[in-house]
Design a protein around this motif. Structure first.
Motif, short mmCIF file in Angstrom:
data_model
loop_
_atom_site.label_atom_id
_atom_site.label_comp_id
_atom_site.label_asym_id
_atom_site.label_seq_id
_atom_site.Cartn_x
_atom_site.Cartn_y
_atom_site.Cartn_z
N TRP A 156 0.83 -1.19 0.00
CA TRP A 156 0.00 0.00 0.00
C TRP A 156 0.87 1.25 0.00
O TRP A 156 0.55 2.26 -0.64
CB TRP A 156 -0.89 -0.02 1.24
CG TRP A 156 -1.85 1.13 1.36
CD1 TRP A 156 -3.13 1.20 0.88
CD2 TRP A 156 -1.61 2.37 2.02
NE1 TRP A 156 -3.69 2.41 1.20
CE2 TRP A 156 -2.79 3.15 1.90
CE3 TRP A 156 -0.52 2.91 2.71
CZ2 TRP A 156 -2.90 4.43 2.44
CZ3 TRP A 156 -0.63 4.19 3.24
CH2 TRP A 156 -1.81 4.93 3.11
N LEU A 157 2.02 1.20 0.71
CA LEU A 157 2.91 2.35 0.81
C LEU A 157 3.53 2.73 -0.53
O LEU A 157 3.93 3.87 -0.73
CB LEU A 157 4.03 2.06 1.81
CG LEU A 157 3.66 2.16 3.29
CD1 LEU A 157 4.80 1.64 4.14
CD2 LEU A 157 3.34 3.59 3.65
N ARG A 158 3.62 1.78 -1.43
CA ARG A 158 4.28 2.03 -2.70
C ARG A 158 3.32 2.52 -3.79
O ARG A 158 3.73 2.78 -4.91
CB ARG A 158 5.01 0.76 -3.16
CG ARG A 158 6.16 0.40 -2.22
CD ARG A 158 6.83 -0.91 -2.61
NE ARG A 158 8.06 -1.12 -1.85
CZ ARG A 158 8.10 -1.63 -0.62
NH1 ARG A 158 6.98 -1.98 -0.04
NH2 ARG A 158 9.26 -1.79 0.01
N ARG A 159 2.04 2.62 -3.43
CA ARG A 159 1.07 3.13 -4.40
C ARG A 159 1.18 4.64 -4.49
O ARG A 159 1.48 5.32 -3.50
CB ARG A 159 -0.34 2.73 -3.99
CG ARG A 159 -0.57 1.23 -3.96
CD ARG A 159 -1.94 0.89 -3.39
NE ARG A 159 -2.12 -0.54 -3.22
CZ ARG A 159 -3.13 -1.08 -2.57
NH1 ARG A 159 -4.07 -0.32 -2.03
NH2 ARG A 159 -3.22 -2.39 -2.46
N PRO A 160 0.90 5.21 -5.65
CA PRO A 160 0.96 6.67 -5.81
C PRO A 160 0.01 7.36 -4.83
O PRO A 160 -1.13 6.95 -4.65
CB PRO A 160 0.50 6.88 -7.26
CG PRO A 160 0.80 5.59 -7.96
CD PRO A 160 0.58 4.52 -6.92
N GLY A 161 0.52 8.38 -4.16
CA GLY A 161 -0.31 9.16 -3.27
C GLY A 161 -0.46 8.60 -1.87
O GLY A 161 -1.19 9.17 -1.05
N SER A 162 0.20 7.48 -1.57
CA SER A 162 0.07 6.90 -0.23
C SER A 162 0.73 7.83 0.80
O SER A 162 1.69 8.53 0.52
CB SER A 162 0.70 5.52 -0.17
OG SER A 162 2.09 5.59 -0.44
N ASP A 163 0.18 7.82 2.00
CA ASP A 163 0.63 8.75 3.04
C ASP A 163 0.47 8.07 4.39
O ASP A 163 -0.64 7.84 4.85
CB ASP A 163 -0.20 10.03 2.97
CG ASP A 163 0.43 11.18 3.72
OD1 ASP A 163 1.45 10.96 4.39
OD2 ASP A 163 -0.11 12.30 3.65
N TYR A 164 1.58 7.73 5.05
CA TYR A 164 1.55 6.94 6.28
C TYR A 164 2.48 7.59 7.30
O TYR A 164 3.69 7.70 7.07
CB TYR A 164 2.00 5.53 5.98
CG TYR A 164 1.39 4.45 6.84
CD1 TYR A 164 0.59 3.46 6.29
CD2 TYR A 164 1.61 4.39 8.21
CE1 TYR A 164 0.03 2.46 7.06
CE2 TYR A 164 1.05 3.40 8.99
CZ TYR A 164 0.26 2.44 8.41
OH TYR A 164 -0.31 1.45 9.18
#
Length: 281
Positions: A156-164
């Motif tokens: 999920w972190l490597r998807r465009p726009g991810s923010d964690y």
């Protein structure tokens, strides 16, 4: 609000609620223990007429709506119990890290920032060896299940726009390096691998992933995850406290943001600070 306006609003809302429930005037009168003429007067368009408190409450109870809504004191028609059920609930947590509910909440919050305070280390930053160490106490789950769930979240972190954003206890990471407390029994090689892996992830995944370290002698936080503006979840061991009302989520978000401000290690320097902890091994 003028009495005439409030009377008009009450009449309209009462008629609307009765229509949605398919309730006749006679049935309404019977449930409220009043004459049919009393209900007719409430629904009539003549003189402004408002019910007394007892009758307003009986009407609301009969129609499963809020008395405040009928009287124009609220824009929410749900009862207090319904509002509480919708905004807050306690749900059972699986006794393992591979909890399907967590994955479900991640999917629901796709596209939003996720803020996370872990109970130990963040799952998405754990090595396979650490999962195997932690799962030694679980008989109904296997490390492979936890590792699979963790990798799904890491993707999920490597998807465009991810923010964690993650806030983690500095003391917990230091005790990992020393092999103390919670980490007692984890071999030195596994602890060294975990430290290197965390530092590498903090460097490679920045800015999609931002890790902050806080001093538990200065601030405190229970394990909490905030899934954008949708819900906030506090882990209390065996159960989750799930909040969905906007003010509750805002309060949890404010708590998390203050935790970041109080952290003594920012996201830009987290990798370097964690690497330096290797000297404690």
């Amino acid at each position: 609000m003028d009495k005439r306006d409030r009377s008009t609003l009450f009449r309209e809302r009462l008629a609307d609620a009765m229509s949605r429930q398919g309730m006749s005037r006679a049935e309404m009168a019977r449930i409220c223990s009043v004459d049919r003429s009393t209900i007719a007067q409430l629904l009539g368009e003549g003189d402004a007429r408002l019910p007394n408190a007892h009758l307003a409450a009986e009407c609301a109870l009969a129609l499963s709506v809020s008395a405040d809504w009928l009287l124009g004191l609220s824009e929410r028609s749900e009862t207090a119990a319904d509002l509480l059920e919708a905004s807050f609930r306690v749900t059972e947590a699986e006794r393992s890290f591979a909890d399907a509910k967590i994955d479900e909440w991640h999917r629901e919050a796709a596209g939003y920032k996720i803020r996370h305070v872990p109970a130990t280390l963040p799952d998405i930053l754990k090595t396979d060896a650490v999962f195997e160490f932690e799962y030694a106490a679980f008989r109904d789950r296997t490390p492979d299940q936890a590792i699979s769930a963790m990798r799904s979240r890491a993707d999920w972190l490597r998807r465009p726009g991810s923010d964690y954003e993650i806030c983690c206890s500095r003391e917990l990471v230091e005790s990992l390096a020393r092999g103390e407390g919670y980490w007692r029994g984890l071999p030195k090689a596994a602890r060294e691998e975990q430290i290197e892996h965390m530092a590498r992830c903090c460097r490679d995944l920045y800015p999609s992933l931002r890790l902050y370290l806080y001093d538990t002698k200065v601030v405190f936080s229970a394990p909490v995850t905030i899934f954008g503006p949708l819900l906030g979840v506090i882990y209390i061991g065996g159960h989750y406290m799930v909040f969905r009302e906007s003010r509750q989520i805002r309060a949890l978000t404010d708590h998390f943001d203050q935790l970041i401000r109080d952290s003594d290690t920012g996201a830009r320097s987290a990798a370097e600070v964690i690497e330096a902890m290797a000297s404690l091994l």
